[in-house]
Scaffold this motif. Structure first.
Motif, PDB file in Angstrom:
ATOM      1  N   HIS A 194       0.900  -1.408  -0.016  1.00 25.59           N
ATOM      2  CA  HIS A 194      -0.067   0.074   0.109  1.00 25.59           C
ATOM      3  C   HIS A 194       0.959   1.389   0.118  1.00 25.59           C
ATOM      4  O   HIS A 194       0.261   2.443  -0.008  1.00 25.59           O
ATOM      5  CB  HIS A 194      -1.086   0.145   0.972  1.00 25.59           C
ATOM      6  N   ASP A 195       2.218   1.242  -0.103  1.00 25.64           N
ATOM      7  CA  ASP A 195       2.856   2.152  -0.017  1.00 25.64           C
ATOM      8  C   ASP A 195       3.419   2.661  -1.412  1.00 25.64           C
ATOM      9  O   ASP A 195       4.152   3.507  -1.670  1.00 25.64           O
ATOM     10  CB  ASP A 195       4.348   1.985   0.724  1.00 25.64           C
ATOM     11  N   ALA A 196       2.685   2.095  -2.435  1.00 28.53           N
ATOM     12  CA  ALA A 196       3.093   2.229  -3.946  1.00 28.53           C
ATOM     13  C   ALA A 196       2.432   3.592  -4.434  1.00 28.53           C
ATOM     14  O   ALA A 196       1.869   4.226  -3.609  1.00 28.53           O
ATOM     15  CB  ALA A 196       2.378   1.168  -4.742  1.00 28.53           C
ATOM     16  N   GLY A 197       3.361   4.139  -5.275  1.00 31.94           N
ATOM     17  CA  GLY A 197       3.149   5.431  -5.797  1.00 31.94           C
ATOM     18  C   GLY A 197       3.571   6.735  -5.335  1.00 31.94           C
ATOM     19  O   GLY A 197       4.679   6.533  -4.268  1.00 31.94           O
ATOM     20  N   LEU A 198       2.865   7.761  -5.591  1.00 29.54           N
ATOM     21  CA  LEU A 198       3.580   9.107  -5.015  1.00 29.54           C
ATOM     22  C   LEU A 198       2.393   9.522  -3.787  1.00 29.54           C
ATOM     23  O   LEU A 198       1.270   9.621  -3.993  1.00 29.54           O
ATOM     24  CB  LEU A 198       3.213  10.185  -6.153  1.00 29.54           C
ATOM     25  N   LYS A 199       3.183   9.893  -2.642  1.00 31.97           N
ATOM     26  CA  LYS A 199       2.233  10.080  -1.420  1.00 31.97           C
ATOM     27  C   LYS A 199       2.728  11.262  -0.902  1.00 31.97           C
ATOM     28  O   LYS A 199       3.766  12.046  -1.325  1.00 31.97           O
ATOM     29  CB  LYS A 199       2.459   9.076  -0.480  1.00 31.97           C
TER      30      LYS A 199
END
Length: 529
Positions: free
Chosen positions: A479-484
């Motif tokens: 769930h840490d994928a992508g740009l946060k």
């Protein structure tokens, strides 16, 4: 704010039920990682609560611009007191944007500037922050950039923990109205706007000052994702109610004028026993047997969720994540359960096509118990055709920062400690002070930040998005994928993130988005130079 070693501190009582010896640092805190994702204490409602899945899911209205000339959209929002029937037959007083909770949704196009003029008709000063926006500093909602209500004469008011009665010479204070300008030169995503007033953010959000802002672009529109009535913005928030229907909150000063903070049992965070989605308790939505795009925002002050979509026969439907805080992922990631901390957003697709018509799909919170285990439900009302899709490639414009690109590495510890003679929440051992320079980053520089927590801390950076590099020395979680722009730290956990400080120069913030922690000192200044 590099950590310079552990110092022995006395045991702090956190949230009534949770104790942590700050001195033993990660060894003690690591043991807490096996505990549920709860940091805080729960308020109990004194009014009878309705059964779940009776109230229809409200969809917040989309605000119409007052002008669209000159290549920009202009909006007007009045902040005012109102009342709403949140629980059946009971009126609840609220602080609102445009008389509604949540506030109206603003829909924008990427790169088309927006100006929102806010008028403050509430009894206290306010500040507006567009969470996740790439915003010039003057419009970012710095906590001392107050909009004073009519008749409020003391612009150098005592603002509590951080200010110690000081005047912030850089504060941009206006009377009654303020125009916030958002260039929106950023990836399409779900943002949200909320109050960010110094030391009083938590009770202001609790009283209703929150709304959603969606940014779209042509490339995303062309993907064929579920759209129209099959795209649902979902603002999840917990609250508690007194016998007369008013919202319960343990403020030391219920007027929210002078003394900030909450009563001692709620020092670690305030949890409610009623789960609201778009302002309705445990709502139900009549859905087609088709794919739906759920734009999920956790707007709770302190409550964490771990969401699952469960059918009548106990099956878990896949939650296909297509986006994070700062927009689309490169490729979809499928979850059976999805953790979401305060201020995080997840963009997911759920496929109801295999669910029998007439049955119920419950969205449940695996971290909840009793009534807080249920969130909302979908009643599959009819069969339907569905020409939507989830393409294998969602986006090709994600930044490709690598660890060798970083010009520096910084370390930050988010921990409880002593502040002004009482309990507080500190970054690098210090409480927030707007007069102090904490971090100066050069415009365009890439940096790696290593952040470590004692208990649960959702850490938010203003202005920029970031990628998660590692958790506890291991690869990021799915769930840490992508740009946060917000990352959830668990007890005793160290997380590495990488970002590029681009966009604008000026004074910004990073802070814990457990709103009670934020109000009690857990913010720091980020100066882009």
């Amino acid at each position: 704010m590099r950590e310079r070693g552990m110092t022995r501190r006395r045991v702090l009582g956190i949230g009534g039920a949770l104790g942590l010896t700050a001195a033993t640092g990660l060894s003690t805190a690591a043991a807490l990682a096996r505990r549920p994702s709860i940091t805080g204490a729960e308020l109990r409602s004194a009014v009878p609560l309705p059964p779940p899945f009776q109230a229809p899911l409200p969809i917040p209205s989309v605000l119409k611009p007052v002008s669209t000339t000159g290549g920009a959209d202009r909006y007007e929002i009045t902040q005012r007191e109102a009342s709403a029937e949140i629980l059946p037959g009971v009126k609840t007083p609220l602080w609102t944007y445009e008389g509604a909770f949540p506030g109206p949704t603003i829909e924008s196009r990427r790169g088309r500037p927006v100006t929102v003029t806010h008028r403050n008709e509430l009894p206290v000063p306010t500040v507006v922050h567009l969470h996740g926006g790439r915003t010039p500093a003057a419009s970012d909602g710095y906590p001392t950039d107050l909009v004073l209500p009519q008749g409020w004469h003391d612009a150098t008011m005592h603002t509590g923990h951080g200010m110690q009665g000081m005047h912030d010479p850089r504060a941009l204070v206006t009377k009654l109205t303020r125009a916030y300008t958002f260039p929106l030169d950023q990836r399409p995503t779900l943002l949200w706007y909320h109050d960010h007033r110094m030391d009083f953010t938590a009770p202001a959000i609790w009283r209703g000052l929150a709304g959603m802002h969606i940014v779209r672009d042509d490339a995303e529109d062309a993907l064929g994702l579920p759209a129209g009535p099959r795209e649902l913005p979902l603002m999840i928030a917990d609250r508690a109610f007194a016998a007369d229907g008013t919202l319960v909150y343990p403020s030391l000063d219920p007027t929210l004028r002078v003394r900030p903070g909450v009563r001692e049992p709620y020092f670690a965070g305030v949890l409610g026993d009623v789960i609201l989605v778009n302002g309705a308790p445990w709502p139900v939505h009549e859905a087609d047997a088709a794919r739906y795009r759920l734009r999920i925002l956790n707007a709770s002050n302190a409550r964490h969720y771990e969401l699952e979509a469960v059918t009548d026969d106990g099956r878990r439907l896949g939650l296909v994540q297509i986006g994070a805080d700062q927009g689309l992922l490169a490729t979809p990631v499928t979850h059976q359960s999805l953790p979401i901390a305060p201020a995080e957003r997840y963009d997911v697709v759920v496929d109801f096509s295999g669910v029998p018509v007439g049955s119920l799909v419950r969205m449940v919170n695996q971290l909840g118990s009793g009534r807080t285990r249920d969130v909302m439900a979908f009643r599959i009302a009819r069969g339907a055709t569905d020409d939507s899709r989830v393409p294998r490639t969602l986006s090709t414009d994600l930044p490709a920062w690598r660890r060798p690109d970083a010009v520096r590495v910084r370390d930050f510890a988010f921990r409880a400690g002593q502040m002004h003679g009482g309990h507080g929440w500190l970054i690098g051992g210090l409480p927030f002070d707007p007069a102090r320079s904490d971090v100066a980053a050069r415009l365009g520089d890439v940096e790696v930040w290593r952040v470590v927590a004692d208990v649960h801390h959702p850490v938010h950076l203003h202005l920029v998005g970031f990628r998660v590099l590692s958790r506890g020395g291991r690869p990021p979680l799915p769930h840490d994928a992508g740009l946060k722009d917000t990352v959830s730290l668990r007890p005793g956990e160290a997380v590495e993130i990488i970002t590029r400080f681009d966009g604008y120069r000026g004074r910004y913030l990073f802070h814990c988005h457990n709103a009670e922690h934020e109000d009690m000192g857990m913010m720091a200044n980020l100066e882009i130079i």
